[in-house]
Scaffold this motif. Structure first.
Motif, mmCIF file in Angstrom:
data_model
loop_
_atom_site.group_PDB
_atom_site.id
_atom_site.type_symbol
_atom_site.label_atom_id
_atom_site.label_comp_id
_atom_site.label_asym_id
_atom_site.label_seq_id
_atom_site.Cartn_x
_atom_site.Cartn_y
_atom_site.Cartn_z
ATOM 1 N N CYS A 458 0.859 -1.185 0.000
ATOM 2 C CA CYS A 458 0.000 0.000 0.000
ATOM 3 C C CYS A 458 0.895 1.235 0.000
ATOM 4 N N VAL A 459 1.241 1.695 -1.182
ATOM 5 C CA VAL A 459 2.200 2.780 -1.358
ATOM 6 C C VAL A 459 1.703 3.715 -2.448
ATOM 7 N N ASN A 460 1.890 5.010 -2.226
ATOM 8 C CA ASN A 460 1.574 6.008 -3.252
ATOM 9 C C ASN A 460 2.772 6.159 -4.173
ATOM 10 N N ILE A 461 2.611 5.806 -5.430
ATOM 11 C CA ILE A 461 3.720 5.849 -6.384
ATOM 12 C C ILE A 461 4.223 7.276 -6.591
ATOM 13 N N LEU A 462 3.408 8.274 -6.251
ATOM 14 C CA LEU A 462 3.803 9.669 -6.441
ATOM 15 C C LEU A 462 4.454 10.268 -5.203
ATOM 16 N N SER A 463 4.639 9.472 -4.163
ATOM 17 C CA SER A 463 5.306 9.968 -2.962
ATOM 18 C C SER A 463 6.809 10.053 -3.190
ATOM 19 N N ASP A 464 7.435 11.086 -2.619
ATOM 20 C CA ASP A 464 8.880 11.242 -2.735
ATOM 21 C C ASP A 464 9.628 10.069 -2.119
ATOM 22 N N HIS A 465 9.033 9.461 -1.109
ATOM 23 C CA HIS A 465 9.721 8.394 -0.381
ATOM 24 C C HIS A 465 8.996 7.061 -0.505
ATOM 25 N N GLY A 466 8.073 6.964 -1.458
ATOM 26 C CA GLY A 466 7.262 5.764 -1.565
ATOM 27 C C GLY A 466 8.056 4.498 -1.827
ATOM 28 N N LEU A 467 9.081 4.580 -2.656
ATOM 29 C CA LEU A 467 9.840 3.394 -3.048
ATOM 30 C C LEU A 467 11.096 3.184 -2.214
ATOM 31 N N ASP A 468 11.352 4.091 -1.279
ATOM 32 C CA ASP A 468 12.619 4.038 -0.548
ATOM 33 C C ASP A 468 12.803 2.742 0.229
ATOM 34 N N HIS A 469 11.726 2.211 0.781
ATOM 35 C CA HIS A 469 11.862 1.063 1.667
ATOM 36 C C HIS A 469 11.377 -0.238 1.019
ATOM 37 N N LEU A 470 11.189 -0.211 -0.303
ATOM 38 C CA LEU A 470 10.767 -1.420 -1.000
ATOM 39 C C LEU A 470 11.977 -2.138 -1.579
ATOM 40 N N ASP A 471 11.928 -3.447 -1.570
ATOM 41 C CA ASP A 471 12.984 -4.246 -2.193
ATOM 42 C C ASP A 471 12.620 -4.412 -3.668
ATOM 43 N N LEU A 472 13.306 -3.661 -4.523
ATOM 44 C CA LEU A 472 13.031 -3.699 -5.958
ATOM 45 C C LEU A 472 14.124 -4.433 -6.718
ATOM 46 N N ALA A 473 14.785 -5.361 -6.049
ATOM 47 C CA ALA A 473 15.815 -6.159 -6.710
ATOM 48 C C ALA A 473 15.186 -6.934 -7.869
ATOM 49 N N GLY A 474 15.784 -6.822 -9.040
ATOM 50 C CA GLY A 474 15.277 -7.503 -10.222
ATOM 51 C C GLY A 474 14.185 -6.753 -10.951
ATOM 52 N N ILE A 475 13.756 -5.595 -10.436
ATOM 53 C CA ILE A 475 12.694 -4.801 -11.070
ATOM 54 C C ILE A 475 13.337 -3.787 -12.023
ATOM 55 N N GLY A 476 12.969 -3.866 -13.290
ATOM 56 C CA GLY A 476 13.566 -2.971 -14.278
ATOM 57 C C GLY A 476 12.573 -2.185 -15.101
ATOM 58 N N ARG A 477 11.260 -2.428 -14.896
ATOM 59 C CA ARG A 477 10.245 -1.731 -15.690
ATOM 60 C C ARG A 477 9.076 -1.314 -14.807
ATOM 61 N N LEU A 478 8.421 -0.245 -15.227
ATOM 62 C CA LEU A 478 7.237 0.239 -14.515
ATOM 63 C C LEU A 478 6.050 0.211 -15.467
ATOM 64 N N LEU A 479 4.950 -0.394 -15.019
ATOM 65 C CA LEU A 479 3.694 -0.421 -15.773
ATOM 66 C C LEU A 479 2.631 0.310 -14.955
ATOM 67 N N ALA A 480 2.178 1.453 -15.441
ATOM 68 C CA ALA A 480 1.156 2.236 -14.748
ATOM 69 C C ALA A 480 -0.213 1.833 -15.301
ATOM 70 N N LEU A 481 -1.008 1.117 -14.488
ATOM 71 C CA LEU A 481 -2.271 0.530 -14.951
ATOM 72 C C LEU A 481 -3.454 0.977 -14.108
ATOM 73 N N THR A 482 -3.383 2.157 -13.493
ATOM 74 C CA THR A 482 -4.504 2.626 -12.676
ATOM 75 C C THR A 482 -5.598 3.193 -13.571
ATOM 76 N N PRO A 483 -6.825 3.381 -13.058
ATOM 77 C CA PRO A 483 -7.902 3.985 -13.860
ATOM 78 C C PRO A 483 -7.676 5.476 -14.114
ATOM 79 N N ASN A 484 -6.734 6.091 -13.401
ATOM 80 C CA ASN A 484 -6.513 7.533 -13.498
ATOM 81 C C ASN A 484 -5.375 7.823 -14.470
ATOM 82 N N ASP A 485 -5.687 8.438 -15.610
ATOM 83 C CA ASP A 485 -4.674 8.734 -16.629
ATOM 84 C C ASP A 485 -3.609 9.692 -16.116
ATOM 85 N N VAL A 486 -4.024 10.647 -15.300
ATOM 86 C CA VAL A 486 -3.070 11.631 -14.790
ATOM 87 C C VAL A 486 -2.064 10.966 -13.855
#
Length: 622
Positions: A458-486
């Motif tokens: 449960c993280v806001n992708i638009l937060s300055d610190h949202g990804l700081d504490h996530l383990d993104l090892a092996g993650i190389g791409r972002l797919l934005a699939l929310t209903p909100n285009d903005v």
């Protein structure tokens, strides 16, 4: 060769070398050095270029020393802008120890090795030891992007590579001032007093400069188009003033200024960071081309086996010893300490600082022995640069993978949104051992995703610190699939620097390609469009409601892409393909996929008859 052509070739070759290195996955610094040496072969000794950029014994250089000094200042300022305190976490203690205890061990080991192996006198040995404590942020950065080590290791190496540079310069100044220029007995109290004075003066001037820029930004005194250039001017002015008061304190000033700006939460410095990143890339290329053009390869070769042994000793003994002693008792694991011990390439700062002191020694009035041996400083440093960059560039990636601390083939997906059909897609992708992390701000959707076995947060992708504490090892791409285009567009823009523009994707916006240009989001403000221009969130959701599902199948000799089209019809939309090596390719509006035999494909189709789905493995389900 005329001067304008020579000056034009410097940035052209610098940019070309870095682009070739990027495309080939090679350390750029080796290509830059090679291009510089080749350029230097065409420069005659009696022309204007030689007078401006080269030096003659006893006269120094008209432009080289100040150009090198200011360029290093800009590079370190840009490095300081990347030092965010929140990245360190509990690793700050390791960085402090590496930059103090580790630096001392490196300096002592390097000085002793230079004296006994290379025959340098005691004074120059200590000077070289101080210079070679630096590890080179301009080389560490590309290596970290290539290796993709764990978050903690990456943070420690990046911080050490930047913070150690002004420390190495200060150590070199202390040696130069007290061992080379002065012949009287060494006073330890004077040395520590000068070091303290240099650090304090640099830190104070750096903080004042940062406060001035921050105040101007908060009060909107600077228009956007002037923010980068004004900040550069203030940084260079602070560097010059600080150096005028205390030698080499300017490097401390620009590093502290960058750190102070990037860690403030009440101002936005995006324009400044983007401007400095481009300027740093240009300066690194130009500076190494110029310094390389001054290098005589014969002088490096003349070092012989002693030079090779010196470089080998720094790699095999001095660096591991300094890291193991400095990080003893820290929270770093043995594997993390081992990888850090195998990452200490020297780069542009070592080359630049050595060149500066070599030029200063030419006019310092030192004794004959010191003056004659001083000419060896530059070849020795470049031998260390070539050896360390070559070794670490090719060996550290293998070691990181062997230690289980690296995933250079980052094919994983960070999916923004946790709608039911998005969760079904994420679960299908994860069956093929592709790392998937799902983010959403709706706690109920995230909880459902977790119960379905997904790695959800449960993280806001638009937060300055949202990804700081996530383990993104092996993650190389972002797919934005929310209903909100903005939100989708902002997410791709915000994380372009982290994943690269080619690796941020989103669903089509509602008015994209429909003639409603005045209502659609500007093209340059969104990421790459998944599938095609009609594949909006509502389009996919309606197809799902109409009975469509994301499914997978494998193409083979008996089931070709043509047979797939015949079976599922033209409405089947291929989203991605996965080959035998785990390489993921994603369909976009500008380039549809053409899968071939042996590849697995994930596609959206109306369920008429079941596809040859691959059942999830027990490991994937766990």
């Amino acid at each position: 060769m005329d001067l304008p052509l020579y000056l034009a070739l410097i940035p052209a070759l610098g940019v070309a070398a870095q682009w070739i290195a990027y495309r080939c996955g090679l350390p750029s610094i080796l290509l830059l050095l090679g291009f510089g040496i080749l350029l230097g072969r065409f420069v005659g000794p009696d022309n204007l270029i030689e007078q401006l950029l080269h030096s003659e014994p006893g006269t120094g250089s008209l432009l080289l020393l100040p150009i090198v000094s200011l360029s290093v200042a800009v590079i370190l300022f840009e490095g300081g802008l990347s030092l965010k305190f929140r990245e360190l976490g509990q690793a700050w203690n390791s960085v402090v120890r590496l930059c103090t205890i580790g630096a001392a061990i490196t300096m002592i080991g390097t000085a002793v090795s230079a004296h006994w192996l290379l025959g340098l006198n005691g004074r120059l040995s200590w000077l070289l030891g101080g210079i070679l404590t630096v590890t080179g942020p301009t080389v560490i950065g590309p290596l970290l992007r290539q290796i993709r080590p764990s978050r903690r290791v990456a943070a420690v190496l990046k911080w050490e590579g930047i913070v150690i540079d002004p420390i190495g310069a200060i150590l070199a100044v202390l040696v130069f001032e007290y061992l080379i220029l002065h012949t009287e007995a060494l006073q330890i109290s004077e040395i520590f007093g000068l070091m303290f004075r240099t650090i304090v003066i640099g830190s104070v001037i750096g903080m004042i400069a940062a406060l001035a820029i921050a105040h101007a930004l908060k009060k909107f005194l600077l228009p956007d188009h002037l923010q980068g250039i004004v900040t550069l001017a203030v940084a260079l002015l602070g560097f010059a003033i600080s150096n005028h008061i205390a030698d080499e304190s300017g490097l401390v000033a620009v590093t502290v200024m960058g750190m102070a700006l990037v860690n403030r939460r009440d101002i936005s410095i995006d324009h400044i960071i983007e401007f400095k990143e481009h300027l740093r890339t240009l300066l690194i290329g130009c500076l190494f081309i110029v310094l390389g053009s001054r290098l005589e390869p014969a002088n490096v070769i003349a070092l012989g086996w002693r030079g090779a042994a010196f470089v080998g000793l720094m790699i095999v003994v001095i660096r591991p010893l300094s890291v193991l002693i400095a990080t003893a008792g820290t929270k770093l694991s043995y594997r993390e300490r081992g990888l850090i011990a195998a990452m200490a390439p020297r780069g542009i700062v070592a080359a630049a600082v050595t060149s500066v002191f070599a030029l200063r020694l030419e006019t310092a009035g030192v004794d004959e022995l010191t003056a004659s041996q001083a000419t060896q400083l530059v070849p020795i440093t470049f031998a260390v640069i070539i050896g360390t960059v070559g070794f670490y560039g090719f060996a550290s990636g293998w070691l990181a993978r062997w230690l289980g601390l690296s995933q250079p083939n980052a094919q994983g997906l960070l999916i923004v949104g946790a709608e039911p059909w998005v969760r079904q897609l994420a679960e299908l992708i994860s069956q093929f051992e592709i790392a998937v992390v799902v983010l959403d701000t709706n706690y109920n959707k995230v909880a459902t995703a977790k119960m379905e076995g997904l790695n959800a947060h449960c993280v806001n992708i638009l937060s300055d610190h949202g990804l700081d504490h996530l383990d993104l090892a092996g993650i190389g791409r972002l797919l934005a699939l929310t209903p909100n285009d903005v939100v989708n567009s902002m997410a791709t823009q915000m994380h372009r620097a982290q994943f690269g523009s080619e690796n941020v994707y989103q669903l089509a916006t509602k008015n994209l390609g429909s003639g409603g240009q005045e209502r659609s989001i500007a093209t340059h403000l969104h990421g790459r469009i998944l599938l095609d221009a009609k594949a909006t969130h509502s389009f996919v959701r309606e197809r799902i409601a109409d009975g469509a599902l994301f499914k997978s199948t494998t193409l083979s000799e008996t089931f070709t892409i043509a047979q797939f089209r015949d079976k599922h019809g033209p409405e089947a939309m291929i989203l991605m393909s996965i080959d035998d090596l785990g390489l993921v390719r994603i369909a976009t509006s500008e380039k549809a996929l053409e899968p071939v035999r042996g590849q697995r494909i994930i596609f959206l189709t109306r369920v008429v008859q079941p596809a040859t789905s691959v059942p999830p493995s027990p490991a994937a389900r766990r």
